[in-house]
Each structure stands twice: as C-alpha cells, then as structure tokens.
Design a protein around this motif. Structure first.
Motif, short mmCIF file in Angstrom:
data_model
loop_
_atom_site.label_atom_id
_atom_site.label_comp_id
_atom_site.label_asym_id
_atom_site.label_seq_id
_atom_site.Cartn_x
_atom_site.Cartn_y
_atom_site.Cartn_z
N LEU A 35 -50.76 -3.43 30.50
CA LEU A 35 -49.67 -2.71 29.83
C LEU A 35 -48.29 -3.12 30.32
N LEU A 36 -48.23 -3.97 31.34
CA LEU A 36 -46.95 -4.54 31.74
C LEU A 36 -46.48 -5.59 30.73
N MET A 37 -47.41 -6.07 29.92
CA MET A 37 -47.08 -7.04 28.89
C MET A 37 -46.41 -6.34 27.71
N PRO A 38 -45.67 -7.07 26.87
CA PRO A 38 -45.15 -6.47 25.64
C PRO A 38 -46.30 -5.95 24.77
N MET A 39 -46.10 -4.82 24.09
CA MET A 39 -47.18 -4.20 23.33
C MET A 39 -47.74 -5.12 22.26
N GLU A 40 -46.91 -6.01 21.72
CA GLU A 40 -47.40 -6.95 20.72
C GLU A 40 -48.50 -7.85 21.30
N GLN A 41 -48.30 -8.29 22.54
CA GLN A 41 -49.30 -9.14 23.18
C GLN A 41 -50.54 -8.34 23.59
N VAL A 42 -50.33 -7.09 23.99
CA VAL A 42 -51.46 -6.23 24.32
C VAL A 42 -52.37 -6.08 23.10
N LEU A 43 -51.77 -5.80 21.95
CA LEU A 43 -52.53 -5.62 20.73
C LEU A 43 -53.16 -6.92 20.25
N PHE B 189 -45.77 10.82 26.44
CA PHE B 189 -45.37 10.17 27.68
C PHE B 189 -45.63 8.67 27.60
N GLU B 190 -44.93 7.90 28.44
CA GLU B 190 -45.16 6.47 28.51
C GLU B 190 -46.58 6.17 28.99
N ARG B 191 -47.17 5.10 28.44
CA ARG B 191 -48.56 4.81 28.72
C ARG B 191 -48.81 4.44 30.18
N SER B 192 -48.00 3.55 30.73
CA SER B 192 -48.25 3.06 32.09
C SER B 192 -48.24 4.16 33.14
N PRO B 193 -47.25 5.07 33.17
CA PRO B 193 -47.30 6.16 34.17
C PRO B 193 -48.52 7.06 34.00
N VAL B 194 -48.93 7.28 32.77
CA VAL B 194 -50.11 8.12 32.54
C VAL B 194 -51.35 7.45 33.11
N VAL B 195 -51.51 6.15 32.86
CA VAL B 195 -52.68 5.43 33.37
C VAL B 195 -52.67 5.42 34.90
N LEU B 196 -51.51 5.18 35.51
CA LEU B 196 -51.43 5.18 36.97
C LEU B 196 -51.69 6.57 37.54
N GLY B 197 -51.20 7.60 36.85
CA GLY B 197 -51.46 8.96 37.29
C GLY B 197 -52.94 9.31 37.22
N SER B 198 -53.61 8.83 36.17
CA SER B 198 -55.04 9.04 36.03
C SER B 198 -55.80 8.34 37.15
N THR B 199 -55.29 7.20 37.59
CA THR B 199 -55.91 6.48 38.70
C THR B 199 -55.83 7.30 39.98
#
Length: 453
Positions: free
Chosen positions: A190-198, A287-297
């Motif tokens: 998710l550090l990548m641009p969303m276009e590349q993620v998709l 909320f932004e995706r990256s903080p949510v994923v890190l918080g879940s970790t």
C-alpha cells in the motif's frame, strides 16, 4: 453427558518397547505451526484484499459496499468447504498417519494460494476471473479442513503430558503470526500508488506464500510420526474414523463446534470486517488504509501474546478456567468495542480492537489442545477437524458477510457487537457442559454434573 478421553501420551522416558522418541521442541514447533501460518496468512491476505481492492478488480459493481459483500461471500466459501476437507483428511490422518495427511493438505493449500497470485482479473478475462477465484477458494477450504486438526495433533501428541497446553500454542500462534505477516506484506504494498496496487501490487502477498510453502514442506519432512498414533495401530482397523467419530462421539463434535463459534466470529469480525468498515467511506469511517492495516497488525500482536499466555496457564489452571475467562470478558466487552468503532478516533478504534483480540487469545490459545483431549486417539484427527471447522463456518465464515448486511440494513455498526456477544454466549454455554481435560485437573465435574448433585 460427554465422557472425556484423558489418556496421557506414552512416557518419553519409558524403555525401548515404548513409542519412538519425541521430537525436539523447536522442530515440533516449526513443523506444526508453519501450516497454520500458511492457512491464516492466506485467509488474512484474501480477507485484506477483499476489504481493500477485490471489490474493484474481481467484483466490480456500482455499489462498492455490495462489491465488498460479494468478496466476503467468496471468503465464506472457503469456510463452507473446510468441513468436507476435515472429513477427507481426518479419515486419512486417523487411518494412515498424521504426517501423510498433513503433507497432502499443506501442498494443496499452498498451491491454491500461489494460483490466486497469478489469476487474471475481471478486466482481462471477464466473469471467468471471479469463477476461478471461487474455485480456488473451494480448493483452499478443503485443504484447510485437513490442516488445523493434524497440526494440533502433531504438537499435542509429541508433547509431554504436563505441557500439552503450551505445545498447543505452536499451532494457535500460527493464526496471529500469519495475520501479522499478511498485514505487513499489504502495508508495504500500500506504499505504492493505488493504480499500481490495483494493477499488479496486490499479487505480491499471494506469491510470497510460496516461501512459506517451501519452508513447510522441508520442516514437515523432517518430523517423525506422532508416538500416540504409532501405538494406536489404527492402520490395522477397518472402520472409517470420520464416520466413527460422528456415530460414536457426535456430541463431542457438536460441543467443539459450539465452543469455537464465538471466538471465530469475534476474530474475523475484528480482522476482516473491520478493515472494510474502517476504510470504506459509506457507511464506513473512511480512514486511510495503511494506518488501519498497521493498527490491525498491532492488535494481532496483542492476540499472539495472550495466545501464548493462555496456553501456558491452561496447563496449570485448567483449560476451562482460561477459556471461560476469555469468553466472559469478550462477551461483556463486545458492545463497548463496536460502540467505540462507530464514532471514535482511529487511535481509539485500534485500542479497543487490540483489547478485543487480546481477550480472544485466552479462548483460542488452549482451544485445540482441549479438542485433542476430548477425542480418543483413533478419532482425534477427524474429531478436531470436523468440530473446529463446523464452528468456523457458523462463526468466522459467515460473520463478515452478516456484519456487512447488518450495517447496510441499520446504518450502524453497534448491532454487530450484540451479534458477536450472542455467539460468544453460545460458546460459553457449550464450554460449561464439557469436563476439564487438562491432565492435572482431569476428572473435575462439569457444571451439569454438579447441578445434578
């Protein structure tokens, strides 16, 4: 009333006529835990991908929240197929040995994960893409049904009698570890641009599963068959173990399923459903995706800590005492947890999710060891697998999908907390029925026996 089989494994210090020597603790830990890591790594990356990107690349509909629902529906397919896998692999595991069944299940599970990583998306091949994805989820679900029961026995049947609970955490710890690895891999993506993620980035976590597959095959090839199975001589018997456990011990299977339903629901609501609710804008929190994923970790790390602690304490205080503590506190905390996630800050949401995960760790840590001690040696693989997986279907498999529809119908996430509390209450009732299985406390009467005097 259930009558428990509390027979202890053979003494490793016995003369040479006893079963083969027990493996080193480290070897057993890696061999039993690696499959569960792969299992939950795959479920975690699929759940994360469903919540974050699959509604755009495989289930591309006008309503993103409904697209997420379709993704969760395929997520549930994996759970629905797992009891079938438990029947198949349970039969072979009880009949021909734990190692052979585990190896076959692990190869099938890892192969399906890798195949998802190279699957063309909807834009490339149209409706065929989600159809193949569903098929791969079915294959993974079948193999998953054969994994966790065998892994639990690989640990418990190699363990000294007084340390079965602690050895059991080698398997249950694989759940948060797999989730943490999945979250970290997606956090980097998710550090990548969303276009590349998709476009291609989402595939990376699935392809990384190949590394876990290689490690698992190597470690499991170096572990001997469990002493308990060798002494049982089940291979000489003719009755199919999976059918035998359903005919002779169906009450134990039902109670195992009931004990698992609340924990599984709770865990997958927090891990999978919350990712979509906290990141979607309508009706979620946005909320932004990256903080949510890190918080879940972080929350999964709390879960891992209490899985180990609960497993350790269960050898001393009893399985029911530790699991019951986790169930009661989780049940009472559920409404407050979802009330905070409805309107609290991101930090507050992560805090209550971490607490929720920590409480369920006390339930999950000793659970598989308890199930292993419920069934006779010749039916353990089948009994654990079927009981656990049926509970997983009714709990975790349907929970994200049901929660999605509850929020869609009510416009609020708070009723989801009531749903989680109800299922945990059902699990608590099932726990109260069984007798204590920890060897140090075996024979303690159940609540039903005490009430009857």
């Amino acid at each position: 009333m259930v009558t428990l089989d509390n027979s202890a494994p053979p003494d490793p210090s016995a003369p040479s006529t006893a079963a083969p020597r027990r493996e080193r603790t480290t070897r057993v830990a890696v061999a039993s835990g690696v499959g569960t890591i792969m299992e939950f790594y795959d479920f975690a990356i699929y759940g994360t991908a469903t919540a974050l990107v699959f509604n755009k690349i495989f289930f591309n509909v006008d309503d993103p929240w409904f697209g997420t629902f379709l993704g969760f529906a395929t997520f549930a397919v994996g759970f629905v197929m797992a009891p079938i896998g438990a029947l198949i692999f349970g039969h072979f595991g009880d009949k021909f040995g734990r190692r052979k069944a585990l190896t076959a299940a692990f190869l099938l599970m890892g192969g399906s994960t890798l195949a998802m990583g190279v699957l063309p998306d909807y834009q490339a091949i149209g409706i065929v893409a989600p159809i193949i994805l569903v098929f791969l989820r079915m294959v993974h679900g079948i193999s998953r049904g054969g994994e966790i029961g065998g892994a639990a026995l690989l640990a418990a049947e190699h363990a000294p009698t007084h340390r079965r609970g602690l050895y059991g955490c080698f398997v249950t710890l694989g759940s948060p570890v797999g989730g943490i690895l999945a979250n970290l891999s997606f956090a980097l993506v998710l550090l990548m641009p969303m276009e590349q993620v998709l476009a291609w980035g989402w595939r990376i976590p699935f392809l990384i599963g190949g590394v876990v597959l290689a490690i698992g095959v190597w470690t499991r090839s170096r572990v001997s068959e469990t002493p308990d199975f060798v002494q049982s001589k089940q291979a000489e018997e003719s009755s199919p173990p999976a059918f035998a456990v359903l005919r002779q011990n169906w009450r134990r299977v039902a109670l195992a399923a009931g004990i698992n339903v609340g924990q599984n629901c709770y865990a997958f609501l927090l891990f999978t459903f919350m990712l979509s609710f906290l990141t979607e804008t309508d009706p979620g929190r946005g909320f932004e995706r990256s903080p949510v994923v890190l918080g879940s970790t972080l929350a999964l790390a709390c879960h891992a800590a209490t899985v180990v602690l609960g497993s350790y304490l269960s050898d001393r205080l009893g399985r029911k005492t530790v699991i019951g503590f986790g169930m009661i506190t989780s049940l009472l905390f559920a409404p407050a947890l979802f009330w905070v996630t409805a309107s609290g800050s991101l930090a507050a949401c992560i805090t209550v999710i971490s607490i929720g995960f920590a409480l369920t760790g006390f339930v999950y840590g000793p659970m598989l060891t308890t199930f292993a001690e419920l069934f006779p040696i010749t039916q353990r693989y089948s009994g654990i697998g079927i009981g656990f997986q049926v509970g997983a279907v009714l709990g975790g498999g349907l929970a994200p999908m049901i929660a999605n529809r509850i929020v869609s119908a009510t416009g609020s996430v708070i009723p989801v907390g009531i749903y989680a509390a109800v299922l945990m209450a059902i699990s608590l009732c099932c726990l109260m029925v069984i007798r204590e299985t920890a060897p140090a406390l075996a024979g303690r009467p159940s609540l039903g026996q005490r009430l009857r005097g």
